[in-house]
Scaffold this motif. Structure first.
Motif, PDB file in Angstrom:
ATOM      1  N   GLU A   1      -6.374  12.258   0.329  1.00 22.01           N
ATOM      2  CA  GLU A   1      -7.222  12.611   1.462  1.00 22.01           C
ATOM      3  C   GLU A   1      -8.668  12.447   1.009  1.00 22.01           C
ATOM      4  OE1 GLU A   1      -5.568  13.906   4.532  1.00 22.01           O
ATOM      5  OE2 GLU A   1      -4.009  12.935   3.363  1.00 22.01           O
ATOM      6  N   ALA A   2      -9.504  11.875   1.857  1.00 21.10           N
ATOM      7  CA  ALA A   2     -10.897  11.609   1.499  1.00 21.10           C
ATOM      8  C   ALA A   2     -11.734  12.878   1.640  1.00 21.10           C
ATOM      9  CB  ALA A   2     -11.457  10.502   2.379  1.00 21.10           C
ATOM     10  N   LYS A   3     -12.578  13.135   0.657  1.00 17.67           N
ATOM     11  CA  LYS A   3     -13.505  14.266   0.731  1.00 17.67           C
ATOM     12  C   LYS A   3     -14.685  13.928   1.634  1.00 17.67           C
ATOM     13  CE  LYS A   3     -12.173  16.010  -3.742  1.00 17.67           C
ATOM     14  NZ  LYS A   3     -12.510  16.199  -5.129  1.00 17.67           N
ATOM     15  N   ILE A   4     -15.027  12.658   1.671  1.00 21.31           N
ATOM     16  CA  ILE A   4     -16.081  12.139   2.548  1.00 21.31           C
ATOM     17  C   ILE A   4     -15.384  11.205   3.522  1.00 21.31           C
ATOM     18  CG2 ILE A   4     -18.183  10.742   2.655  1.00 21.31           C
ATOM     19  CD1 ILE A   4     -18.682  11.604  -0.276  1.00 21.31           C
ATOM     20  N   PRO A   5     -15.644  11.321   4.818  1.00 18.90           N
ATOM     21  CA  PRO A   5     -14.952  10.463   5.784  1.00 18.90           C
ATOM     22  C   PRO A   5     -15.122   8.971   5.476  1.00 18.90           C
ATOM     23  CG  PRO A   5     -16.187  12.169   6.914  1.00 18.90           C
ATOM     24  CD  PRO A   5     -16.582  12.231   5.468  1.00 18.90           C
ATOM     25  N   VAL A   6     -14.060   8.231   5.667  1.00 16.04           N
ATOM     26  CA  VAL A   6     -14.067   6.780   5.498  1.00 16.04           C
ATOM     27  C   VAL A   6     -14.219   6.169   6.887  1.00 16.04           C
ATOM     28  CG1 VAL A   6     -12.682   4.784   4.792  1.00 16.04           C
ATOM     29  CG2 VAL A   6     -12.594   6.905   3.452  1.00 16.04           C
ATOM     30  N   ILE A   7     -15.215   5.295   7.047  1.00 18.35           N
ATOM     31  CA  ILE A   7     -15.438   4.608   8.310  1.00 18.35           C
ATOM     32  C   ILE A   7     -14.777   3.242   8.192  1.00 18.35           C
ATOM     33  CG2 ILE A   7     -17.121   3.833  10.020  1.00 18.35           C
ATOM     34  CD1 ILE A   7     -17.292   6.859   9.329  1.00 18.35           C
ATOM     35  N   SER A   8     -13.815   3.003   9.044  1.00 20.30           N
ATOM     36  CA  SER A   8     -13.062   1.750   8.994  1.00 20.30           C
ATOM     37  C   SER A   8     -13.701   0.703   9.894  1.00 20.30           C
ATOM     38  CB  SER A   8     -11.629   2.012   9.456  1.00 20.30           C
ATOM     39  OG  SER A   8     -10.964   0.805   9.716  1.00 20.30           O
ATOM     40  N   ASN A   9     -13.707  -0.539   9.433  1.00 21.76           N
ATOM     41  CA  ASN A   9     -14.189  -1.652  10.254  1.00 21.76           C
ATOM     42  C   ASN A   9     -13.198  -2.012  11.359  1.00 21.76           C
ATOM     43  OD1 ASN A   9     -16.730  -2.240   9.126  1.00 21.76           O
ATOM     44  ND2 ASN A   9     -15.767  -3.318   7.422  1.00 21.76           N
ATOM     45  N   VAL A  10     -12.024  -1.407  11.356  1.00 17.63           N
ATOM     46  CA  VAL A  10     -11.022  -1.675  12.385  1.00 17.63           C
ATOM     47  C   VAL A  10     -11.414  -1.026  13.712  1.00 17.63           C
ATOM     48  CG1 VAL A  10      -8.627  -1.210  13.078  1.00 17.63           C
ATOM     49  CG2 VAL A  10      -9.127  -2.007  10.772  1.00 17.63           C
ATOM     50  N   ASP A  11     -11.914   0.233  13.631  1.00 20.67           N
ATOM     51  CA  ASP A  11     -12.239   0.965  14.851  1.00 20.67           C
ATOM     52  C   ASP A  11     -13.593   1.673  14.810  1.00 20.67           C
ATOM     53  OD1 ASP A  11     -11.692   3.003  13.074  1.00 20.67           O
ATOM     54  OD2 ASP A  11      -9.960   3.771  14.171  1.00 20.67           O
TER      55      ASP A  11
ATOM     56  N   LEU B   1       0.813  -1.219   0.000  1.00 26.37           N
ATOM     57  CA  LEU B   1       0.000   0.000   0.000  1.00 26.37           C
ATOM     58  C   LEU B   1       0.845   1.267   0.000  1.00 26.37           C
ATOM     59  CD1 LEU B   1      -2.908  -1.025   2.402  1.00 26.37           C
ATOM     60  CD2 LEU B   1      -3.084  -0.527  -0.057  1.00 26.37           C
ATOM     61  N   THR B   2       2.127   1.158   0.360  1.00 27.52           N
ATOM     62  CA  THR B   2       2.992   2.334   0.282  1.00 27.52           C
ATOM     63  C   THR B   2       3.209   2.749  -1.173  1.00 27.52           C
ATOM     64  OG1 THR B   2       5.069   1.073   0.248  1.00 27.52           O
ATOM     65  CG2 THR B   2       4.213   1.750   2.419  1.00 27.52           C
ATOM     66  N   GLN B   3       2.962   1.826  -2.100  1.00 29.00           N
ATOM     67  CA  GLN B   3       3.141   2.100  -3.528  1.00 29.00           C
ATOM     68  C   GLN B   3       1.851   2.594  -4.194  1.00 29.00           C
ATOM     69  OE1 GLN B   3       6.324   1.820  -4.675  1.00 29.00           O
ATOM     70  NE2 GLN B   3       6.706   1.296  -2.544  1.00 29.00           N
ATOM     71  N   VAL B   4       0.756   2.644  -3.426  1.00 27.28           N
ATOM     72  CA  VAL B   4      -0.550   3.023  -3.968  1.00 27.28           C
ATOM     73  C   VAL B   4      -0.851   4.469  -3.589  1.00 27.28           C
ATOM     74  CG1 VAL B   4      -3.024   2.534  -3.891  1.00 27.28           C
ATOM     75  CG2 VAL B   4      -1.378   0.648  -3.804  1.00 27.28           C
ATOM     76  N   LYS B   5      -1.259   5.264  -4.575  1.00 28.81           N
ATOM     77  CA  LYS B   5      -1.621   6.655  -4.288  1.00 28.81           C
ATOM     78  C   LYS B   5      -3.013   6.666  -3.656  1.00 28.81           C
ATOM     79  CE  LYS B   5      -2.146  11.209  -6.449  1.00 28.81           C
ATOM     80  NZ  LYS B   5      -3.211  11.682  -5.649  1.00 28.81           N
ATOM     81  N   ILE B   6      -3.087   7.131  -2.446  1.00 27.33           N
ATOM     82  CA  ILE B   6      -4.355   7.310  -1.749  1.00 27.33           C
ATOM     83  C   ILE B   6      -4.424   8.772  -1.357  1.00 27.33           C
ATOM     84  CG2 ILE B   6      -5.733   6.701   0.282  1.00 27.33           C
ATOM     85  CD1 ILE B   6      -4.450   3.938   0.213  1.00 27.33           C
TER      86      ILE B   6
ATOM     87  N   ARG C   1     -14.521   4.268  13.287  1.00 37.11           N
ATOM     88  CA  ARG C   1     -14.339   5.710  13.406  1.00 37.11           C
ATOM     89  C   ARG C   1     -13.990   6.306  12.040  1.00 37.11           C
ATOM     90  NH1 ARG C   1     -17.296   5.836  16.630  1.00 37.11           N
ATOM     91  NH2 ARG C   1     -17.009   5.270  18.776  1.00 37.11           N
ATOM     92  N   PRO C   2     -14.336   7.576  11.835  1.00 38.30           N
ATOM     93  CA  PRO C   2     -14.060   8.217  10.548  1.00 38.30           C
ATOM     94  C   PRO C   2     -12.642   8.749  10.449  1.00 38.30           C
ATOM     95  CG  PRO C   2     -15.226   9.736  11.969  1.00 38.30           C
ATOM     96  CD  PRO C   2     -15.115   8.431  12.730  1.00 38.30           C
ATOM     97  N   THR C   3     -12.162   8.799   9.236  1.00 32.79           N
ATOM     98  CA  THR C   3     -10.902   9.487   8.948  1.00 32.79           C
ATOM     99  C   THR C   3     -10.953  10.005   7.519  1.00 32.79           C
ATOM    100  OG1 THR C   3      -8.497   9.414   8.983  1.00 32.79           O
ATOM    101  CG2 THR C   3      -9.614   7.448   8.159  1.00 32.79           C
TER     102      THR C   3
ATOM    103  N   GLU D   1      -3.838   7.364   7.388  1.00 26.63           N
ATOM    104  CA  GLU D   1      -4.680   6.555   8.278  1.00 26.63           C
ATOM    105  C   GLU D   1      -5.505   5.547   7.483  1.00 26.63           C
ATOM    106  OE1 GLU D   1      -7.149   8.581  11.108  1.00 26.63           O
ATOM    107  OE2 GLU D   1      -5.478   9.759  11.869  1.00 26.63           O
ATOM    108  N   ILE D   2      -6.007   5.957   6.343  1.00 21.98           N
ATOM    109  CA  ILE D   2      -6.774   5.043   5.493  1.00 21.98           C
ATOM    110  C   ILE D   2      -5.892   3.871   5.080  1.00 21.98           C
ATOM    111  CG2 ILE D   2      -7.922   4.782   3.249  1.00 21.98           C
ATOM    112  CD1 ILE D   2      -8.816   7.783   3.627  1.00 21.98           C
ATOM    113  N   ARG D   3      -4.691   4.175   4.640  1.00 23.26           N
ATOM    114  CA  ARG D   3      -3.726   3.147   4.223  1.00 23.26           C
ATOM    115  C   ARG D   3      -3.420   2.193   5.392  1.00 23.26           C
ATOM    116  NH1 ARG D   3      -0.522   6.442   2.190  1.00 23.26           N
ATOM    117  NH2 ARG D   3      -0.907   6.072  -0.004  1.00 23.26           N
TER     118      ARG D   3
END
Length: 123
Positions: free
Chosen positions: A40-50, A33-38, A52-54, A59-61
């Motif tokens: 900043e999200a315009k709409i918060p991403v809710i992760s199944n890990v915690d 994932l360090t090689q993938v361009k990600i 919580r939005p980011t 943080e998404i990566r």
């Protein structure tokens, strides 16, 4: 049951997904994932890990990699979104499993299933 569970169901799965058995895969995915361009999200991403939005790309990566070996906090994620005012969900892909699960969490939210390209036309 000795620890308070009301019931348990053995799942037929092909691997130890979302468990410590996937730790090595999580590390390898983090490296890839360090090689993938990600961005900043315009709409918060809710992760199944915690549950919580980011909006932060790093943080998404990080959470994408961690998700491989972490418990899935899917119900917590859905409850968080409902608490934040989300009242419409879209399930994209074959089947309506998530629609049923979301309705069990809150029967008042709307869940739209998109299984075929024609379903998009009906929106």
């Amino acid at each position: 049951e000795t620890k308070g569970a009301k019931r348990s169901i053995r799942l037929e799965v092909s691997g130890g997904f979302h468990s410590i058995l996937m730790h090595e895969a999580s590390i390898r995915l983090a490296k890839e994932l360090t090689q993938v361009k990600i961005s900043e999200a315009k709409i918060p991403v809710i992760s199944n890990v915690d549950a919580r939005p980011t909006n932060l790309a790093d943080e998404i990566r990080e959470k994408l990699a961690k998700q491989v070996e972490s418990s899935v906090l899917w119900e917590d994620s859905v409850r968080f979104m409902i608490k934040e005012g989300v009242s419409k969900f879209f399930e994209i892909g074959p089947g309506k499993i998530l629609k049923g699960l979301i309705r069990k969490i809150d029967p008042n939210v709307e869940v739209i299933t998109i299984e075929k390209i024609e379903d998009l036309d009906n929106l």
